[in-house]
Design a protein around this motif. Structure first.
Motif, PDB file in Angstrom:
ATOM      1  N   MET A 166      33.436  -2.770  86.087  1.00 26.34           N
ATOM      2  CA  MET A 166      34.103  -3.677  85.282  1.00 26.34           C
ATOM      3  C   MET A 166      33.596  -3.657  83.817  1.00 26.34           C
ATOM      4  N   ASN A 167      34.310  -3.647  83.081  1.00 28.75           N
ATOM      5  CA  ASN A 167      34.204  -3.443  81.734  1.00 28.75           C
ATOM      6  C   ASN A 167      34.624  -4.592  80.821  1.00 28.75           C
ATOM      7  N   THR A 168      33.530  -5.471  80.504  1.00 30.92           N
ATOM      8  CA  THR A 168      33.767  -6.816  79.885  1.00 30.92           C
ATOM      9  C   THR A 168      34.269  -6.464  78.563  1.00 30.92           C
ATOM     10  N   GLU A 169      34.289  -5.537  77.636  1.00 32.44           N
ATOM     11  CA  GLU A 169      35.080  -5.386  76.638  1.00 32.44           C
ATOM     12  C   GLU A 169      36.618  -5.291  76.750  1.00 32.44           C
ATOM     13  N   LEU A 170      37.009  -4.419  78.112  1.00 34.10           N
ATOM     14  CA  LEU A 170      38.372  -4.302  78.242  1.00 34.10           C
ATOM     15  C   LEU A 170      38.940  -5.951  78.605  1.00 34.10           C
ATOM     16  N   ALA A 171      38.051  -6.501  79.493  1.00 37.74           N
ATOM     17  CA  ALA A 171      38.557  -7.889  79.853  1.00 37.74           C
ATOM     18  C   ALA A 171      38.920  -8.694  78.520  1.00 37.74           C
ATOM     19  N   LYS A 172      37.716  -8.515  77.476  1.00 31.82           N
ATOM     20  CA  LYS A 172      37.923  -9.400  76.338  1.00 31.82           C
ATOM     21  C   LYS A 172      39.307  -8.799  75.745  1.00 31.82           C
ATOM     22  N   CYS A 173      39.510  -7.659  75.439  1.00 31.95           N
ATOM     23  CA  CYS A 173      40.821  -7.351  74.964  1.00 31.95           C
ATOM     24  C   CYS A 173      41.989  -7.982  75.837  1.00 31.95           C
ATOM     25  N   ALA A 174      42.032  -7.949  76.886  1.00 37.05           N
ATOM     26  CA  ALA A 174      42.929  -8.253  77.598  1.00 37.05           C
ATOM     27  C   ALA A 174      43.076 -10.061  77.404  1.00 37.05           C
ATOM     28  N   PHE A 175      41.935 -10.620  77.324  1.00 37.21           N
ATOM     29  CA  PHE A 175      42.047 -12.138  77.306  1.00 37.21           C
ATOM     30  C   PHE A 175      42.642 -12.403  75.827  1.00 37.21           C
ATOM     31  N   LEU A 176      42.365 -11.615  74.774  1.00 38.93           N
ATOM     32  CA  LEU A 176      42.954 -11.969  73.495  1.00 38.93           C
ATOM     33  C   LEU A 176      44.090 -11.496  73.398  1.00 38.93           C
ATOM     34  N   ARG A 177      44.938 -10.733  74.356  1.00 40.19           N
ATOM     35  CA  ARG A 177      46.200 -10.491  74.479  1.00 40.19           C
ATOM     36  C   ARG A 177      46.869 -11.768  74.875  1.00 40.19           C
ATOM     37  N   ARG A 178      46.236 -12.130  75.850  1.00 44.01           N
ATOM     38  CA  ARG A 178      47.009 -13.320  76.515  1.00 44.01           C
ATOM     39  C   ARG A 178      46.951 -14.526  75.553  1.00 44.01           C
ATOM     40  N   VAL A 179      46.008 -14.665  74.714  1.00 49.87           N
ATOM     41  CA  VAL A 179      45.700 -15.730  73.916  1.00 49.87           C
ATOM     42  C   VAL A 179      46.994 -15.854  72.849  1.00 49.87           C
ATOM     43  N   GLY A 180      47.174 -14.689  72.403  1.00 50.03           N
ATOM     44  CA  GLY A 180      48.224 -14.578  71.169  1.00 50.03           C
ATOM     45  C   GLY A 180      47.755 -14.063  70.030  1.00 50.03           C
ATOM     46  N   ASP A 181      48.140 -14.787  69.201  1.00 48.93           N
ATOM     47  CA  ASP A 181      48.089 -14.759  67.636  1.00 48.93           C
ATOM     48  C   ASP A 181      46.506 -15.207  67.504  1.00 48.93           C
ATOM     49  N   VAL A 182      45.531 -14.228  67.426  1.00 52.29           N
ATOM     50  CA  VAL A 182      43.994 -14.599  67.355  1.00 52.29           C
ATOM     51  C   VAL A 182      43.650 -15.432  66.141  1.00 52.29           C
ATOM     52  N   SER A 183      44.207 -14.796  64.903  1.00 48.69           N
ATOM     53  CA  SER A 183      44.008 -15.572  63.513  1.00 48.69           C
ATOM     54  C   SER A 183      44.418 -17.254  63.624  1.00 48.69           C
ATOM     55  N   LYS A 184      45.650 -17.400  64.273  1.00 47.15           N
ATOM     56  CA  LYS A 184      45.976 -18.806  64.340  1.00 47.15           C
ATOM     57  C   LYS A 184      45.178 -19.314  65.479  1.00 47.15           C
ATOM     58  N   VAL A 185      44.796 -18.663  66.613  1.00 49.25           N
ATOM     59  CA  VAL A 185      43.945 -19.426  67.590  1.00 49.25           C
ATOM     60  C   VAL A 185      42.568 -20.002  66.846  1.00 49.25           C
ATOM     61  N   GLU A 186      42.093 -18.843  66.036  1.00 49.32           N
ATOM     62  CA  GLU A 186      40.595 -18.933  65.310  1.00 49.32           C
ATOM     63  C   GLU A 186      40.874 -20.295  64.577  1.00 49.32           C
ATOM     64  N   ARG A 187      41.690 -20.480  63.623  1.00 48.30           N
ATOM     65  CA  ARG A 187      41.902 -21.505  63.023  1.00 48.30           C
ATOM     66  C   ARG A 187      42.027 -22.803  63.584  1.00 48.30           C
ATOM     67  N   GLU A 188      43.006 -23.060  64.735  1.00 51.46           N
ATOM     68  CA  GLU A 188      43.260 -24.139  65.417  1.00 51.46           C
ATOM     69  C   GLU A 188      41.895 -24.400  66.011  1.00 51.46           C
ATOM     70  N   TYR A 189      41.278 -23.370  66.709  1.00 52.14           N
ATOM     71  CA  TYR A 189      39.895 -23.752  67.448  1.00 52.14           C
ATOM     72  C   TYR A 189      38.887 -24.561  66.405  1.00 52.14           C
ATOM     73  N   PHE A 190      38.734 -23.793  65.278  1.00 47.14           N
ATOM     74  CA  PHE A 190      37.880 -24.132  64.533  1.00 47.14           C
ATOM     75  C   PHE A 190      38.288 -25.699  63.897  1.00 47.14           C
TER      76      PHE A 190
END
Length: 133
Positions: A1-25
Motif C-alpha cells: 500500500m502506498n500512503t501517498e496515493l491514499a493521501k491523494c485519493a483522500f484529498l480528492r474526496r475532501v474537494g477544494d483543499v484551499s477552502k478546507v484548509e481555511r475552514e479547518y484553521f
C-alpha cells in the motif's frame, strides 16, 4: 500500500483543499494535515486486523475512504447536526425534511468498509494456564 496515493485519493474526496484548509484553521486554529487522517485510517485498520501489518489486499482507496470518514467525524463533531443522510421534499403542501447521520452511524460505516477484508483478521486467544500445584 502506498500512503501517498491514499493521501491523494483522500484529498480528492475532501474537494477544494484551499477552502478546507481555511475552514479547518478557522475551526481548530491549526493547519489542516491530511497525514493525520491517513494515519488514523491506518490505525483503524491495525485495530481491526489485530496486527501491525495491514494486509496487502487493503487498497489505497479503502484507506482514503476511512480517512474521509474520520475527517467528516472531526468536522461535524463541533456541530449538533452530523452528515446529511437524506432529504425529502413534497410539493403538495410544501414540506421539506432533512435527516442527518449520527456519530454512531458514521463510525459504523468504517466497520462496514473493513468487513470485506474480515478474512485477513488475526484472531488471538489466551492460553489456558493449568494449575501446577
Amino acid at each position: 500500500m502506498n500512503t501517498e496515493l491514499a493521501k491523494c485519493a483522500f484529498l480528492r474526496r475532501v474537494g477544494d483543499v484551499s477552502k478546507v484548509e481555511r475552514e479547518y484553521f478557522n475551526q481548530y486554529h491549526r493547519d489542516f494535515n491530511p497525514d493525520e487522517y491517513i494515519e488514523a485510517a491506518l490505525d483503524d485498520c491495525r485495530a481491526y486486523f489485530g496486527c501491525a501489518d495491514i494486509p496487502s489486499a487493503v487498497t489505497n482507496s479503502t484507506i482514503a475512504d476511512i480517512a474521509y470518514i474520520r475527517y467528516q467525524l472531526d468536522t461535524v463533531q463541533n456541530k449538533q447536526t452530523f452528515g446529511l443522510k437524506s432529504v425529502s421534499y413534497s410539493e403538495g403542501s410544501v414540506s421539506q425534511s432533512e435527516t442527518y447521520a449520527t456519530e454512531l452511524e458514521i463510525n459504523t460505516s468504517i466497520e462496514n468498509i473493513l468487513k470485506q477484508y474480515s478474512r485477513f483478521r488475526v484472531v488471538s486467544g489466551h492460553a489456558k494456564i493449568e494449575n501446577t500445584e
